[in-house]
Design an enzyme around this catalytic site. Structure first.
Site, PDB file in Angstrom:
ATOM      1  CD  GLU A 298     -12.117   1.671 -33.962  1.00 48.87           C
ATOM      2  OE1 GLU A 298     -12.596   2.505 -34.740  1.00 48.87           O
ATOM      3  OE2 GLU A 298     -11.622   0.589 -34.357  1.00 48.87           O
ATOM      4  CG  HIS A 322      -4.627   0.764 -35.357  1.00 49.40           C
ATOM      5  ND1 HIS A 322      -4.132   1.635 -36.294  1.00 49.40           N
ATOM      6  CD2 HIS A 322      -5.968   0.700 -35.571  1.00 49.40           C
ATOM      7  CE1 HIS A 322      -5.126   2.085 -37.041  1.00 49.40           C
ATOM      8  NE2 HIS A 322      -6.252   1.526 -36.629  1.00 49.40           N
ATOM      9  CD  GLU A 323      -7.993  -1.908 -33.270  1.00 51.43           C
ATOM     10  OE1 GLU A 323      -8.929  -1.096 -33.149  1.00 51.43           O
ATOM     11  OE2 GLU A 323      -7.566  -2.275 -34.373  1.00 51.43           O
ATOM     12  CG  HIS A 326      -9.141   3.614 -33.177  1.00 49.53           C
ATOM     13  ND1 HIS A 326      -9.537   4.638 -34.014  1.00 49.53           N
ATOM     14  CD2 HIS A 326      -8.789   2.587 -33.995  1.00 49.53           C
ATOM     15  CE1 HIS A 326      -9.428   4.252 -35.268  1.00 49.53           C
ATOM     16  NE2 HIS A 326      -8.969   3.008 -35.292  1.00 49.53           N
ATOM     17  CD  GLU A 345      -9.408   3.496 -38.729  1.00 57.19           C
ATOM     18  OE1 GLU A 345      -8.285   3.327 -38.220  1.00 57.19           O
ATOM     19  OE2 GLU A 345     -10.434   2.926 -38.318  1.00 57.19           O
ATOM     20  CG  ASP A 400     -19.125  -2.539 -44.664  1.00 60.53           C
ATOM     21  OD1 ASP A 400     -18.855  -1.921 -43.613  1.00 60.53           O
ATOM     22  OD2 ASP A 400     -20.053  -3.355 -44.756  1.00 60.53           O
ATOM     23  CE1 TYR A 408      -7.234   1.417 -40.385  1.00 52.16           C
ATOM     24  CE2 TYR A 408      -8.415   1.869 -42.426  1.00 52.16           C
ATOM     25  CZ  TYR A 408      -8.372   1.309 -41.164  1.00 52.16           C
ATOM     26  OH  TYR A 408      -9.461   0.640 -40.680  1.00 52.16           O
TER      27      TYR A 408
END
Length: 632
Positions: A298, A322-323, A326, A345, A400, A408
Site C-alpha cells: 500500500e 484492499h491496497e 489502506h 490489516e 515478517d 486481517y
C-alpha cells in the site's frame, strides 16, 4: 489440519445478537499487560531525544554493482534531553556522518553497534548541542533485504533490468539509515539518478514524463511511517485510467493492467463517500514483475501490485480495493508497532469487503466474506494458540512472521460484529470520525480502546460489552457466537460438489457456466483430502484445470494434485513455482510437496527458481524445503 482450506456448512450469514452477547460469560483470564510491549521492540531507534520529521535523499542506482549509494539528510525535532541519535541500519556501509543545522554541517562522531539478526545494526551518532539535522553518506549491500535486483531476462520485456523495494515490515533500514519504526512519521523529498532510458517511481508525487537525463525528483508532503518508503526503477510506461488514477507497468503488460483495474476510480469514489477524503493526491498502481513476494503493498500514491491478479476478467481486483483502503487504515491511521498490526490489516480487510459490496453487489460481498472466513478458520487450526490473538508479545520474533490471516480476517470479523450490533450507519459514522480524529498519527491498541470507550461503548452500552471486546483482542481464537459469514452462492456450489462426489452427476454435466473464480475456489477448496486419479482426470478433462489461467484457481487445483499425486499436473506445478514469486502461492505449494514426501523435487525446483525470487521468498521457502525453521 486445514492448510487445504475447508468451508464451514453453508448457512446464511450468522449474526451475533445483543442477547447472545449478554448471555456470554466473562472472557477467560489473560494478562493484557503481558501481551503489550513498551514501544517498538523491532527498532533500535527511539523517538527521544530526537524524532525525524523530514528526510531528503540524494541517491544513485547502480545496476552493475547492485547497490544504491548517496546521502540521507534527516531533519530532527528535539523530544527530550540527550545528544545521541540512534538510527536503524541493516548491511549498510556508512562512509561519513555530518551533523549541524541550517547554518552549517560538520563531521560527527558515530559508531555501529552490535548486529542483531532480526533488528540489524544500530548507528549511534553523537550530535552537537545545537544540531537539528544529520546527514549520512552510505551504500547498500547487493543482498539488501528490502531490495530486489532483476536481470532483464526476469522482466516482461527481457531487455532492461528492474529494481524494486519492499520496506514492510522492517526492511527500509536495508536501503536507508533511518528511525525504522511506524511510530515515527516524516515527509520526504528525493533525487534519484538512474540509467538513461529507465524510469524511477516512488511513493510520492510521480510524473508520467520520462527524464531524458535519468534524474528524477520527488516530493512527499504528507508524513508517512518508514515502511511506506518505496522505490522502483525499470523500463516503465504509464497509462491513465481517470483524472486521479493510472497504471505504471512494463509496456508488455500495460494495456492488460489498465483493463483489469479500470474500476479503481469507482472504488476511490466510494471509499471517499463513506470514509472521508482521500488525502494523498493521486492514486496510481505499479505492476511489478512476477517475483514480487506479496499481492500488493500500500505505498502511498503508488500501490505496488503483483501481476498474478491480472486474470482478464477483473475477478481478483479485491486486492486493489484492499491496497486502496489502506489509504485510510494503515497509511492515514497507522499501527504504532508491528504488535498492533491488526489496526492496519483488520480495518483494511473490513473496508475492502465494504468497497467490493458497493462496486460489485451483495453476492460478491458475501463470497469475499466467506472466503476470508474460511482462510481464518484454516489459520486458527494451523497456528499456535498465542498467535491467534490480535495482540500478543512479538519480542524476539521476526515481524515478517506476524503476518498471517489472524490480523486481517479476525480483525475484520471483530469490526463486522461491531457493525452488526450497532447498525451499519452508526458504525460508518464511527469509522469516519476515527479516520479524521487520528489522521496522520500512529496509534496502539490501548489508544483504540480508549477511543472506543469514549464513543461506541458510551453510546451503545445496551448492545456492546467491553469484556467481549477485550476477549476479541487479547484472547486466543474466536469468542463464542462470533459471526460466521457464508454465501448463498456457495450453498449451490456445495450441492454441485456433493452431486459429483457421490457419482450422481458426471464432471461433464456439472452446471458451472455462470461461475466466477469465487465459486471455483469454493468448489476446489472444499474437496475431501483424497480423490482418486480417475476423479482428478475427469475434472481436469472437463474443465482444463491444469491449464487454468486464473492464478487462484490454478493454485487451489495444484494443491489438490500434489496431495493426491496426480502426475499430469506435475509439469504445471513446476512451471507455476518457477514463474511466480508471491509467497501466498509459493509457501503452501512447497509445503505440500514436502508433506507429500517429495522433498528432493521441491529442492530441485526451489534451487532452479530462487535466483528469481525476492530475498524474503528465498528465506521463507528455503527454510521449508531444506527443513529449517521458517515463518509460517
Amino acid at each position: 489440519m486445514s492448510r487445504y482450506r475447508r468451508f464451514a456448512p453453508a448457512l446464511v450469514i450468522a449474526l451475533v445478537t445483543a442477547s447472545a452477547l449478554t448471555a456470554c460469560s466473562r472472557p477467560p483470564a489473560y494478562d493484557i499487560d503481558a501481551q503489550t510491549d513498551a514501544g517498538d521492540v523491532h527498532s533500535a531507534a527511539s523517538a527521544t531525544p530526537f524524532s525525524t520529521y523530514h528526510m531528503a535523499l540524494d541517491l544513485t542506482v547502480d545496476f552493475e554493482r547492485k547497490v544504491i549509494e548517496g546521502n540521507a539528510l534527516l531533519r530532527l525535532e528535539r523530544t527530550g534531553p540527550g545528544e545521541r541519535l540512534v538510527l536503524d541500519t541493516r548491511d549498510l556501509a556508512i562512509t561519513a556522518v555530518r551533523a549541524g543545522n541550517a547554518q552549517g554541517m560538520s563531521p560527527a562522531p558515530f559508531e555501529l553497534g552490535e548486529t542483531d539478526p532480526i533488528i540489524g545494526t544500530p548507528l549511534r551518532i553523537t550530535l552537537p548541542a545545537d544540531a537539528n539535522r544529520v546527514e549520512v553518506t552510505y551504500r547498500t549491500s547487493p543482498e539488501a533485504s528490502g531490495l530486489q535486483w532483476l536481470e532483464p531476462r526476469q522482466t516482461a520485456g527481457k531487455r532492461h533490468p528492474f529494481l524494486f523495494s519492499q520496506a514492510q515490515a522492517i526492511h527500509a533500514r536495508s536501503f536507508v539509515p533511518l528511525q525504522d519504526t511506524p511510530a515515527i512519521r516524516f515527509t520526504y523529498e528525493a533525487t534519484v539518478r538512474v540509467p538513461r532510458g529507465l524510469r524511477a517511481v516512488m511513493s510520492a508525487d510521480n510524473t508520467p514524463e520520462l527524464a531524458s537525463d535519468g534524474v528524477y525528483r520527488f516530493q512527499m508532503p504528507q508524513r508517512i511511517p518508514s515502511y511506506l518508503l518505496a522505490l522502483a526503477v525499470g523500463k516503465l510506461a504509464y497509462q491513465p485510467m481517470s483524472d486521479r488514477t493510472g497504471v505504471y507497468a512494463e509496456v508488455e503488460m500495460l494495456e492488460r493492467a489498465a483493463y483489469e483495474f479500470a474500476d479503481t476510480q469507482r472504488m476511490l469514489d466510494i471509499a471517499e463517500r463513506d470514509y472521508g477524503p482521500y488525502n494523498w493526491g493521486r492514486y496510481d498502481l505499479l505492476i511489478l514483475p512476477p517475483s514480487f513476494p506479496f499481492g500488493g503493498m500500500e505505498n502511498p500514491r503508488l500501490s505496488f501490485v503483483t501481476p498474478t491478479v491480472i486474470a482478464g476478467d477483473r475477478s481478483l481486483v479485491s486486492l486493489i480495493a484492499h491496497e486502496l483502503a489502506h489509504s485510510w487504515s494503515g497509511n492515514l491511521v497507522t499501527n504504532a508497532s508491528w504488535q498492533h498490526l491488526w489496526l492496519n490489516e483488520g480495518f483494511t480487510t473490513y473496508l475492502t469487503n465494504r468497497i467490493m459490496e458497493r462496486v460489485y453487489g451483495k453476492q460478491r460481498y458475501q463470497m469475499e466474506m466467506a472466503l476470508g472466513y474460511d482462510a481464518l478458520q484454516a489459520s486458527l487450526e494451523d497456528l499456535p494458540a498465542e498467535q491467534t490473538r490480535l495482540v500478543f508479545p512479538t519480542e524476539g520474533r521476526d515481524p515478517d512472521a506476524v503476518f498471517s490471516d489472524i490480523p486481517y480476517e479476525k480483525g475484520a470479523l471483530f469490526l463486522h460484529e461491531l457493525e452488526t450490533l450497532i447498525g451499519r450507519p452508526a458504525f460508518d459514522a464511527f469509522l469516519l470520525d476515527y479516520f479524521q480524529r487520528f489522521a496522520f498519527q500512529s496509534i496502539d491498541t490501548n489508544t483504540f480502546l480508549e477511543h472506543l470507550d469514549d464513543t461506541l461503548l458510551a453510546e451503545h452500552d445496551d448492545v456492546l460489552d467491553r469484556d467481549r471486546i477485550l476477549e476479541w483482542i487479547y484472547a486466543a481464537g474466536l469468542p463464542a457466537g462470533a459471526p460466521a459469514p457464508t454465501s448463498e452462492a456457495f450453498v449451490r456450489v456445495e450441492a454441485t460438489r456433493a452431486q459429483w462426489l457421490s457419482g450422481e452427476t458426471a464432471a461433464t454435466e456439472l452446471y458451472t457456466g455462470p461461475w466466477t473464480y469465487h465459486e471455483w475456489k469454493a468448489f476446489l477448496d472444499g474437496m475431501p483430502e483424497r480423490l482418486s486419479d480417475a476423479q482428478l482426470r475427469a475434472l481436469d478433462e472437463a474443465f482444463k484445470l491444469t491449464r487454468a489461467r486464473n492464478n487462484e484457481i490454478a493454485f487451489s487445483w495444484l494443491l489438490i494434485t500434489i496431495r493426491n499425486g496426480y502426475a499430469p499436473a506435475d509439469g504445471r506445478v513446476e512451471a507455476f513455482l518457477t514463474s511466480v514469486g508471491r509467497n501466498k502461492y509459493l509457501t503452501p505449494l512447497y509445503r505440500a510437496l514436502v508433506e507429500a514426501g517429495r522433498e528432493e523435487e521441491a529442492r530441485r525446483i526451489f534451487d532452479a527458481a530462487k535466483d528469481a525470487y525476492h530475498p524474503l521468498s528465498v528465506k521463507v521457502n528455503g527454510g521449508l524445503v531444506y527443513g529449517e525453521d521458517a515463518p509460517r
